[in-house]
Design an enzyme around this catalytic site. Structure first.
Site, PDB file in Angstrom:
ATOM      1  N   GLU C  62       6.930   8.464  -3.903  1.00 16.95           N
ATOM      2  CA  GLU C  62       5.381   8.489  -3.161  1.00 16.95           C
ATOM      3  C   GLU C  62       5.667   9.591  -2.088  1.00 16.95           C
ATOM      4  O   GLU C  62       4.963  10.848  -2.151  1.00 16.95           O
ATOM      5  CB  GLU C  62       4.931   7.364  -2.729  1.00 16.95           C
ATOM      6  CG  GLU C  62       4.487   6.397  -3.722  1.00 16.95           C
ATOM      7  CD  GLU C  62       5.405   5.520  -4.438  1.00 16.95           C
ATOM      8  OE1 GLU C  62       6.499   5.633  -4.030  1.00 16.95           O
ATOM      9  OE2 GLU C  62       4.959   4.700  -5.156  1.00 16.95           O
ATOM     10  N   HIS C 131       0.017  -6.196  -2.769  1.00 15.46           N
ATOM     11  CA  HIS C 131      -0.742  -5.526  -3.402  1.00 15.46           C
ATOM     12  C   HIS C 131      -2.154  -5.615  -3.292  1.00 15.46           C
ATOM     13  O   HIS C 131      -3.233  -5.674  -4.446  1.00 15.46           O
ATOM     14  CB  HIS C 131      -0.451  -5.941  -5.133  1.00 15.46           C
ATOM     15  CG  HIS C 131       0.624  -5.404  -5.525  1.00 15.46           C
ATOM     16  ND1 HIS C 131       1.775  -5.640  -5.181  1.00 15.46           N
ATOM     17  CD2 HIS C 131       0.931  -4.293  -6.334  1.00 15.46           C
ATOM     18  CE1 HIS C 131       2.950  -4.928  -5.798  1.00 15.46           C
ATOM     19  NE2 HIS C 131       2.317  -4.176  -6.727  1.00 15.46           N
TER      20      HIS C 131
HETATM   21  C1  LIG Z   1       6.641   1.815  -3.876  1.00  7.80           C
HETATM   22  C2  LIG Z   1       5.942   1.335  -5.169  1.00  7.80           C
HETATM   23  N1  LIG Z   1       5.516   2.212  -6.093  1.00  7.80           N
HETATM   24  C3  LIG Z   1       4.907   1.988  -7.137  1.00  7.80           C
HETATM   25  C4  LIG Z   1       4.879   0.600  -7.650  1.00  7.80           C
HETATM   26  C5  LIG Z   1       4.181   0.346  -8.970  1.00  7.80           C
HETATM   27  N2  LIG Z   1       5.159   0.239 -10.013  1.00  7.80           N
HETATM   28  C6  LIG Z   1       5.247  -1.307 -10.206  1.00  7.80           C
HETATM   29  S1  LIG Z   1       6.818  -1.646 -11.259  1.00  7.80           S
HETATM   30  C7  LIG Z   1       6.719   0.107 -11.682  1.00  7.80           C
HETATM   31  C8  LIG Z   1       7.559   0.594 -12.671  1.00  7.80           C
HETATM   32  C9  LIG Z   1       9.060   0.430 -12.050  1.00  7.80           C
HETATM   33  O1  LIG Z   1      10.032   1.001 -12.825  1.00  7.80           O
HETATM   34  P1  LIG Z   1      11.555   0.524 -12.767  1.00  7.80           P
HETATM   35  O2  LIG Z   1      11.998   0.500 -11.427  1.00  7.80           O
HETATM   36  O3  LIG Z   1      12.135   1.084 -13.869  1.00  7.80           O
HETATM   37  O4  LIG Z   1      11.375  -1.116 -13.102  1.00  7.80           O
HETATM   38  P2  LIG Z   1      11.033  -1.806 -14.640  1.00  7.80           P
HETATM   39  O5  LIG Z   1       9.587  -2.037 -14.380  1.00  7.80           O
HETATM   40  O6  LIG Z   1      11.076  -0.875 -15.591  1.00  7.80           O
HETATM   41  O7  LIG Z   1      11.605  -2.913 -14.515  1.00  7.80           O
HETATM   42  C10 LIG Z   1       5.685   1.024 -10.752  1.00  7.80           C
HETATM   43  C11 LIG Z   1       5.725   2.390 -10.735  1.00  7.80           C
HETATM   44  C12 LIG Z   1       5.268  -0.220  -6.714  1.00  7.80           C
HETATM   45  N3  LIG Z   1       5.240  -1.516  -6.760  1.00  7.80           N
HETATM   46  N4  LIG Z   1       5.895   0.138  -5.679  1.00  7.80           N
END
Ligand SMILES: Cc1ncc(C[n+]2csc(CCOP(=O)(O)OP(=O)(O)O)c2C)c(N)n1
Ligand SMILES: Cc1ncc(C[n+]2csc(CCOP(=O)(O)OP(=O)(O)O)c2C)c(N)n1
Ligand SMILES: [Mg+2]
Ligand SMILES: [Mg+2]
Lengths: 325, 327, 327, 325
Positions: C62, C131
């Site tokens: 971000e 959230h």
């Molecule tokens: C700081 C932040 N940015 C965005 C999100 C929204 N978000 C939740 S899970 C996710 C994907 C995460 O990807 P990864 O780290 O690869 O974990 P996975 O979901 O694949 O287990 C996103 C973008 C968040 N929770 N926190």
């Protein structure tokens, strides 16, 4: 670091199977009750990724501590959280591990070494440094694990935390569950070099990428890694390649991937593979595996029953737990 | 009880040092707090007494080291973490608003975060827009935090000791321009409870609620108007969250006039919270005039001293506000 | 002028799409806004029309991508950047409070930052403490920003188009629980100026000032008490910074009663600013009762729906507040 | 990337000397008037680091853009900002480049490609990505430079920005002015591997560490790097090793370093070295060097005079420039 895989110990084998099946069945129930509208909010399932959770947590000592991800049900389950209370939490009950205040995204039970899942991607890496700092200071034989995803490794706190752990020689184990997607975004869109282990190099943190769907490889790697970290050598990072069979969260049209891709990974399901391997190698019999199946099914059914029978929190509880005395 | 004179900066150092002697779990971390003594010299000499194991210089990685402080607090330590300028809280804001204050609640009360985050706040130093802000109002909007701003060496020491012993994350906003100011401090150990305001001057005509550096401006203004026969009561909040509303209400019932003064920009500042709390309290019916807020102008803090002085409240503006409210 | 029914989410999409057709400098960036359509489906189909060069999926970084949006705005583009949940603003807070809004001022007016930052705000979804927050009050404390929260599809579209054409950083806080709500929107192009409140219901007995999702709760409460003969005026601020104080003052002079309602936690919330502004205005002397603020309880947002509902204001609590203020 | 150093062109040589001397003299005046209390606030001098600023900015094209650091006087001067107006800014005058609202830490003039110094460490790296993004989109032959320090490279935004620039192939040149200290903290205390160029590897960004006190090496390296970046090959990072002779800021007791260390680096002063090299190699005569000395002295004296003669802003100006129309 070349991991040496010892011959498969039967007790460990069964325990790893138990952990994976418990996780899988736990989440299948969550998915089911979620679809019925009986579970509230959102939930991120780790179906297909149980090899990483079971192999990692299975190799830890009871006193070790973990920070789970938002997709952390299986991590908490495999670390040994009380699945009854965890299920009750997800059903928003007063008997839940977090008294119904946290829900799926904030499962925690410090007494079981589950320091908490996080709704924000990244901070856990730094929090884990702090926990490790305290244990190091007290000279305790405790390793702190920070789970994080491939996507989260693009957050700035990843860099800061690895550097801090490196220069302060902290007993942290950074575990990347690399399922190649951050939500819909494929790793190749957000990293030029997709071997995340290379990201540990500038900090001189030893790192290794392994097959996260091979629970035995995970287990053995983490056993060694834990030893390395516990001996005061500083942090280590392990990248566990895996795949999320389930959608990202409650709302996922799977528009970003093909049915074929999902199907191919179902073939590589860590549970399926482990069962086949145990039979192939004569470690267990089909009956023994069936017994674990039954045991875990019963456990999770018990957990659901416990959750459904548990009361909701009372409205006046809403003010508790904001401040400590 | 004997008293000695010391600076605000030294009072802070004494508070931390005493707590560090008392409790092995207390330690300090931050940028250049060791041999450099911190950007404002607060921790001068502490590394000699406590060593680099407890007075810890960090990389320039606020998110990581504040996160580290939080994690260590979860694991039973009592970190006192320093963010050099309060404006830099923005680079680790997630730790401050989403992690430290929410963990206990989200986890059903099973963890606590006994951390103090100290940082230098406020303007008047010619350091311009990114080194001069007063951001306390944002912090006061976060349940789970406590927020403290001391105005004197005595308060600084007593409040900080309480903050270190508190089992919650406490944001301790020090006032840059007060570091070198002096005051009397008891030789014996004492603490000041969080959440209790202090009446710094008694009066019957008008109540001023303020905190931090502005306390001194308000006292000077009160002194000035006293020559015109106006008796101003000056309440120093000291702890902003939780706020000692009963003390304000009691004072307003007596004086029937309320002015709120702070250095932060007016719009969205804590003055709104204070004024609104009183406007919705029983004290409302006692008010003989509209509540007045005096605060910095709604602009980023400018570099030029003429402009900066122009936007900041000062004793002349405050004195005028007192006269206006009573007119 | 013809009208069509559309959802709040679609109104937002239409606003951006129209501006993207009109001005090549407008583009979108954020996490999973392309094929995934954004976490709330707002940008569904946009990648088909505008392609991945203008609807840009970012890494989960971000700070970098908001910084990138700001930099591109400095260089003449008009980014519309999406932060998935408003709580995540905390991880790039420095960009939001220290960079985007201060650059123009610090640099003597030579640069401008025509950026819109859209993000989903508010609770009621069972998503718990990290959230579900409503953080607008913090943003309203930052000179240089504009802050908008629309309550209807009509407002969302008209305000967002103005925000995109505005030459300043505009924080556009969308209401999660309103995305699927429907309303009538003109077929022809229109814009709604920033900084102008909208009277959503006229009344003579009591003024409610509110914004976002709470507008609907307030309207429902106003309807409910109308059966008891109470005529409530509901003012939807729409733009929080700069705030349309004249409209509030005028209304309060008429109704002599003021209630402020928002979903953010009460302490430090924008209700304080609104109440204080009125308490220090000419309208103060018209008030027949203390100003009342109704807001969420001062706790992190709990997961359990019973608890969450318990902390949030709703039409029943608002109706009761109206009765109380008039009692 | 092996930098080929061409024979020293006289015009360029003189220009590099002029830039370094202008910077040095500019800052010496700032230091002097600061010590007299005639300059307000704080200031971070880059005395000793002029080789990095002159070599880097000297190799850029006029249309290129830079983000300077908090220690950015020399960067702005070498990029060609109006030193009269910059001096007036530091003296808080209405004629200053920022109308007296920014001061030493916020020197900026977009028209001269100086996008601004920053009081916060790190964000410039991301901002530069955005500027580069815009130029790339418009297919302009413009390279954006982000200067940052060794200390600042420990901020999370470093990681995020390098990754973003890498995957989006942005025309950014990341320039690390590595003076081995972040305030008092030596690089060895905050990084295990102190070759910051290695930090670019996980992003597959080509990077190189050079002697920042050799202005000719800097110039040639950046010439090539600029070409590489401008040709659409994506970002590049150059680490320019140097040393800050001056204290960190107005208040620095130099408790963290020895007098000997400072003295040894004075010997390696980039200006001294460059003059010696020009004479040795017969590029210029002493008279020519003296002429540049005189010219720059006059320029800076003119700047001080201009600043001192300039009016302060009017109080009513305080409300301007908060919002654009
Ligand atoms: C700081 C932040 N940015 C965005 C999100 C929204 N978000 C939740 S899970 C996710 C994907 C995460 O990807 P990864 O780290 O690869 O974990 P996975 O979901 O694949 O287990 C996103 C973008 C968040 N929770 N926190
Ligand atoms: C986010 C942030 N943290 C801390 C500071 C305070 N600070 C200003 S300069 C500095 C040292 C920077 O070191 P480096 O990046 O190496 O640059 P140098 O000063 O050596 O040129 C520090 C800690 C700041 N301005 N911003
Ligand atoms: Mg992933
Ligand atoms: Mg440095």
């Amino acid at each position: 670091m070349a991991t040496k895989k010892s011959a498969i110990d039967k007790n460990i084998a069964i325990e790893l199977l138990r952990k994976m099946l418990t996780s899988r069945k736990f989440e299948e129930k969550v998915q089911y009750y979620f679809s019925l509208g009986m579970i509230h909010g959102t939930t991120h399932l780790s179906i297909g990724e149980e090899g990483t959770a079971a192999g990692t947590c299975g190799a830890l000592e009871p006193q070790d501590q973990i920070y789970a991800t938002h997709r952390g049900h299986s991590q908490a389950v495999c670390k040994g959280i009380d699945v009854y209370k965890m299920m009750a939490e997800i059903f928003a009950r007063a008997n839940g591990v977090c008294k119904g205040k946290g829900g799926s995204m904030h499962i925690a039970d410090k007494d079981r070494g589950v320091l908490g899942a996080n709704g924000i991607l990244g901070p856990s890496l730094a929090l884990a440094c702090g926990v490790a700092f305290a244990h190091k200071k007290r000279k305790e034989d405790i390793v702190t694990v920070a789970f994080f995803g491939d996507g989260a490794s693009n957050e700035g706190v990843f860099h800061e935390s690895l550097n801090l752990a490196s220069v302060w020689n902290l007993p942290v184990l950074f575990i990347c569950t690399n399922n190649t997607y951050g939500m819909s975004t494929h790793i190749t869109k957000v990293m030029k070099d997709t071997d995340i282990a290379n990201r540990a190099k500038p900090y001189m943190i030893p790192a290794k990428t392994i097959d996260g769907n091979d629970v035995w490889e995970v287990y053995n790697t983490i056993k060694e890694a834990r030893k390395y970290v516990a001996e005061g050598n500083g942090p280590m990072m392990i990248v566990e390649n895996t795949y999320r069979i389930s959608g990202h969260s409650k709302s996922d049209g799977n528009l970003y991937r093909t049915k074929e891709e999902i199907a191919s990974w179902k073939e590589k399901c860590p549970i399926k593979r482990w069962k086949e391997k145990l039979i192939e190698n004569g470690v267990c019999t089909q009956e023994e595996i069936d017994a674990v199946e039954k045991e875990t099914t019963d456990l999770i059914e018990g957990a659901v029953k416990f959750a459904l029978d548990s009361p909701y929190p009372k409205l006046e509880d809403v003010y508790n737990d904001v401040y400590a005395d | 009880m004997g008293k000695i004179e010391m600076t605000y900066a030294n009072a802070i150092k004494e508070a931390i040092s005493e707590e560090m002697r008392r409790d092995q779990n207390v330690y300090m971390l931050g940028e250049d707090i060791g041999v450099y003594r911190g950007a404002f010299g607060v921790s001068g000499g502490m590394i000699d007494e406590f060593g680099p194991e407890r007075i810890i210089d960090t990389p320039i990685s606020e998110t990581a080291f504040v996160g580290c402080a939080i994690g260590s607090a979860v694991a039973g330590m009592r970190p006192v973490v320093e963010i050099m300028f309060s404006d830099f809280m923005a680079v680790c804001w997630d730790m401050i608003i989403n992690q430290a204050p929410k963990m206990r609640y989200m986890f059903g009360g099973k963890v606590s975060v006994p951390m103090v985050l100290r940082t230098a706040s406020g303007g008047g130093t010619g350091a311009a827009a990114q080194h001069s802000q007063s951001l306390e109002a944002m912090l006061c909007h976060v349940p789970g935090l406590k927020v403290v701003i001391p105005s004197t060496p005595y308060d600084a020491k007593g409040l900080l000791k309480s903050a270190i012993r508190d089992n919650n994350p406490v944001m301790f906003l020090e006032q840059k321009l007060l570091y070198r100011t002096k005051g009397m401090v008891p030789e014996e150990e004492y603490t000041i409870p969080l959440g209790v305001a202090d009446m710094k001057r008694e009066g019957k005509d008008c109540t001023i609620v303020t905190y931090g550096r502005m306390v001194h401006m308000c006292l000077a203004a009160a002194e000035a108007v006293s020559k015109e026969g106006i008796q101003t009561e000056v309440i120093d909040l000291r702890t902003l969250l939780p706020m000692d509303k009963p003390s304000i209400i009691e004072s307003v019932k007596k004086t029937k006039h309320l002015i709120v003064v702070h250095e932060a920009v007016k719009t969205g500042g804590l003055g709104g919270e204070i004024a609104a709390s009183i406007a919705e309290s029983e004290a409302f019916n006692y008010l003989d005039a509209p509540i007045k807020r005096l605060a910095s102008e709604d602009v980023p803090v400018p570099f030029c001293p003429i402009l900066e002085k122009g936007v900041l409240p000062d004793e002349i503006k405050i004195a005028q506000a007192i006269r206006d409210v009573l007119a």
